[in-house]
Design a protein around this motif. Structure first.
Motif, PDB file in Angstrom:
ATOM      1  N   GLY A  39     -13.420 -63.663 -41.442  1.00 31.10           N
ATOM      2  CA  GLY A  39     -13.277 -62.221 -41.525  1.00 31.10           C
ATOM      3  C   GLY A  39     -14.590 -61.525 -41.814  1.00 31.10           C
ATOM      4  O   GLY A  39     -14.912 -60.489 -41.217  1.00 31.10           O
ATOM      5  N   ARG A  43     -16.651 -58.862 -39.479  1.00 34.85           N
ATOM      6  CA  ARG A  43     -17.117 -57.526 -39.890  1.00 34.85           C
ATOM      7  C   ARG A  43     -18.620 -57.378 -39.665  1.00 34.85           C
ATOM      8  O   ARG A  43     -19.102 -56.309 -39.307  1.00 34.85           O
ATOM      9  CB  ARG A  43     -16.762 -57.272 -41.348  1.00 34.85           C
ATOM     10  CG  ARG A  43     -15.257 -57.107 -41.577  1.00 34.85           C
ATOM     11  CD  ARG A  43     -14.964 -56.622 -42.987  1.00 34.85           C
ATOM     12  NE  ARG A  43     -15.413 -55.252 -43.202  1.00 34.85           N
ATOM     13  CZ  ARG A  43     -14.717 -54.169 -42.847  1.00 34.85           C
ATOM     14  NH1 ARG A  43     -13.545 -54.302 -42.246  1.00 34.85           N
ATOM     15  NH2 ARG A  43     -15.192 -52.980 -43.095  1.00 34.85           N
ATOM     16  N   SER A  56     -11.832 -60.862 -33.882  1.00 37.83           N
ATOM     17  CA  SER A  56     -10.780 -60.198 -34.656  1.00 37.83           C
ATOM     18  C   SER A  56      -9.443 -60.270 -33.931  1.00 37.83           C
ATOM     19  O   SER A  56      -8.393 -60.440 -34.557  1.00 37.83           O
ATOM     20  CB  SER A  56     -11.162 -58.736 -34.924  1.00 37.83           C
ATOM     21  OG  SER A  56     -11.196 -57.979 -33.719  1.00 37.83           O
ATOM     22  N   ASP A  60      -6.141 -62.032 -35.397  1.00 35.27           N
ATOM     23  CA  ASP A  60      -4.917 -61.238 -35.488  1.00 35.27           C
ATOM     24  C   ASP A  60      -3.762 -61.908 -34.744  1.00 35.27           C
ATOM     25  O   ASP A  60      -2.621 -61.926 -35.205  1.00 35.27           O
ATOM     26  CB  ASP A  60      -5.164 -59.831 -34.938  1.00 35.27           C
ATOM     27  CG  ASP A  60      -3.929 -58.947 -35.076  1.00 35.27           C
ATOM     28  OD1 ASP A  60      -3.534 -58.648 -36.212  1.00 35.27           O
ATOM     29  OD2 ASP A  60      -3.370 -58.542 -34.038  1.00 35.27           O
ATOM     30  N   GLY A 236      -8.186 -63.925 -42.366  1.00 42.86           N
ATOM     31  CA  GLY A 236      -9.325 -63.429 -41.591  1.00 42.86           C
ATOM     32  C   GLY A 236      -9.064 -62.055 -41.024  1.00 42.86           C
ATOM     33  O   GLY A 236      -9.928 -61.159 -41.079  1.00 42.86           O
ATOM     34  N   SER A 237      -7.876 -61.844 -40.479  1.00 40.03           N
ATOM     35  CA  SER A 237      -7.520 -60.536 -39.924  1.00 40.03           C
ATOM     36  C   SER A 237      -7.468 -59.471 -41.004  1.00 40.03           C
ATOM     37  O   SER A 237      -7.893 -58.331 -40.799  1.00 40.03           O
ATOM     38  CB  SER A 237      -6.171 -60.636 -39.208  1.00 40.03           C
ATOM     39  OG  SER A 237      -5.788 -59.387 -38.678  1.00 40.03           O
ATOM     40  N   ILE A 240     -10.953 -58.282 -41.967  1.00 48.03           N
ATOM     41  CA  ILE A 240     -11.522 -57.401 -40.943  1.00 48.03           C
ATOM     42  C   ILE A 240     -10.857 -56.027 -40.962  1.00 48.03           C
ATOM     43  O   ILE A 240     -11.526 -54.992 -40.901  1.00 48.03           O
ATOM     44  CB  ILE A 240     -11.381 -58.037 -39.547  1.00 48.03           C
ATOM     45  CG1 ILE A 240     -12.311 -59.252 -39.418  1.00 48.03           C
ATOM     46  CG2 ILE A 240     -11.685 -57.027 -38.446  1.00 48.03           C
ATOM     47  CD1 ILE A 240     -12.162 -60.014 -38.126  1.00 48.03           C
TER      48      ILE A 240
END
Length: 475
Positions: A39, A43, A56, A60, A236-237, A240
């Motif tokens: 993540g 970014r 991303s 997701d 991770g999603s 972000i």
């Protein structure tokens, strides 16, 4: 009467490294760390919620696909679990007493949790410390007592709902099919009670339902096994989409919520465990696999099979009782979502809008949290509970929109506490009633609690719930 803690297994010949790598806890923690790292990398590469990138989008997709898998099994799981749990009461003596004790302890711990939430809200004052630039949003779901009562009336057997909205292209419409979980619970409860009343004629139906539940649970075991992959994508999603800066304006509110959750999980629950003469270490080592999955999945219902399994196999609660208490708790026992969070959030909203709460309104927060937690059974969970609380207190519902931005971050901790409590109460009640298998409770934790090498019934704890209250080990 002999007692055995677990079925005999072949010696574990795995080396220490392999044991670590195959540990469910290690896999979840590793996925958390890797997800955060992915993540942060995303970014740094410029990915945001408004401007997705390939990384991303991949994260997701992984995370949302895992949640979709969990949700796909929710309706059949709830229906079969509740029908089976009610039918299992026919095998338990003093069933009414066990059910009453379970509900009473649900209320006691909810009361303690909401008091902690109110105290933290008054001491930390998150609404008076809110950052600049907060914009009230639209609370997409509003909970009121009237709507809650109407929602109990099933519109159809499956609690099926269809919503239609304008499509992306002018003149087109899109429809989404969903389920009213509260109505599914009502239907399942009525069917379960009716089956009990029908007696022997309903035995084939109950046998079929229990078999179907086993099949659904086996599918969920497979989904649970890939939880580390889902964790990687979800975390991770989240990093972000929400980033750490989202917490800046609501930092004190988030801190208050997590302090409250930590106090309940690491202070209140251990005190209850200890006062009942049980090992705190064994409680946490037993329940932790379910807590980890709840944290990353944000779903008490999705975690239900694992919660029930650790309650039976790790904590030593008889299956005949656990199969009733845990599903009931998964839909009504919500110390995180229905007690701590709405208490702190309601105080936050009042402080943010400059509204002084009186003693009666604080009392209403307690009452709503203790008796209204069933409202969290819907898919929007804590949001419904919060709007229900705000509408009861007469506070502006626009305040819900202030908190939506960081709700997923808070929901992780809330769900973890919910699940820990859902396993705790059956353990306490079983101990108080003398039916807890303490040998199994104190046994070393070995392997995955949902790993079935020899079938579901082998190695599972069971207990004699007759009047002599002598616990029986695994059969």
């Amino acid at each position: 009467m002999s007692t055995t803690a677990r079925a005999q297994k072949a010696p574990d010949t795995r080396g220490p490294v392999r044991k670590l790598l195959t540990s469910f806890g290690f896999q979840i923690l590793a996925a958390l760390v890797l997800g955060i790292a992915a993540g942060l990398i995303g970014r740094q590469l410029g990915a945001t919620a408004e401007n997705p990138t390939g990384l991303s989008a991949t994260l997701d997709t992984i995370g949302s696909s895992y949640v979709t898998l969990l949700r796909a099994a929710v309706v059949p799981l709830i229906f079969t679990a509740i029908v089976a749990s009610i039918s299992n009461l026919r095998r338990v003596q003093n069933a009414a007493r066990l059910a009453g004790q379970t509900i009473l302890w649900f209320a006691i711990t909810a009361f303690i949790a909401v008091i902690i939430g109110i105290v933290l809200g008054l001491v930390i004052q998150p609404g008076n410390r809110a950052g600049e630039g907060l914009e009230p949003g639209d609370p997409y779901t509003v909970g009121t007592w009237w709507n809650f009562l109407l929602g109990l009336i099933p519109q159809n057997f499956l609690g099926l709902t269809v919503s239609t909205s304008p499509g992306a292209v002018e003149g087109t419409f899109s429809s989404n099919v969903g389920f009213n979980i509260l109505q599914v619970i009502v239907v399942a409860a009525v069917v379960g009670i009716a089956a009990l009343k029908a007696g022997k004629k309903a035995e084939p139906f109950l046998v079929f339902t229990e078999s179907l539940l086993k099949v659904i649970q086996r599918v969920l075991w497979w989904i649970i096994r890939i939880a580390p992959i889902g964790t990687f994508g979800l975390i991770g999603s989240a990093v972000i989409k929400y980033g750490w800066e989202k917490l800046a304006s609501l930092g004190w509110f988030a801190a208050a919520v997590y302090i409250g959750l930590a106090l309940v999980l690491f202070v209140v629950y251990p005190v209850l465990v200890r006062t009942h003469g049980l090992s705190i270490k064994q409680y946490f080592s037993g329940v932790w696999p379910a807590v980890q999955l709840a944290f990353v999945s944000r779903s008490s219902i999705g975690t239900l099979p694992l919660t029930e399994r650790v309650t039976e196999r790790n904590l030593g609660v008889p299956r005949s009782y656990a199969s009733f208490a845990v599903p009931l708790g998964a839909t009504t026992k919500m110390d995180g979502c229905a007690a701590i969070y709405p208490a702190i959030a309601a105080i936050f909203v009042a402080q943010f809008f400059g509204i002084e709460l009186n003693f009666v309104q604080y009392l209403l927060i307690v009452i709503v949290s203790v008796v209204g937690s069933a409202a969290t059974a819907g898919t929007t969970g804590a949001v419904v509970m919060l709007t229900l609380t705000l509408s009861t207190l007469g506070l502006p519902l626009e305040g819900v929109g202030l908190l939506l931005a960081i709700d997923p971050i808070l929901d992780m901790g809330r769900t973890a506490v919910n699940v820990a409590g859902q396993a705790l109460i059956p353990t306490i009640v079983a101990k108080r009633e003398g039916i807890l298998n303490e040998e199994l409770y104190n046994a070393p934790r070995e392997g995955l609690p949902f790993a079935d090498d020899s079938g579901d019934d082998e190695g599972a704890p069971e207990a004699d719930t007759s009047s002599d209250k002598e616990p029986v080990g695994a059969r």
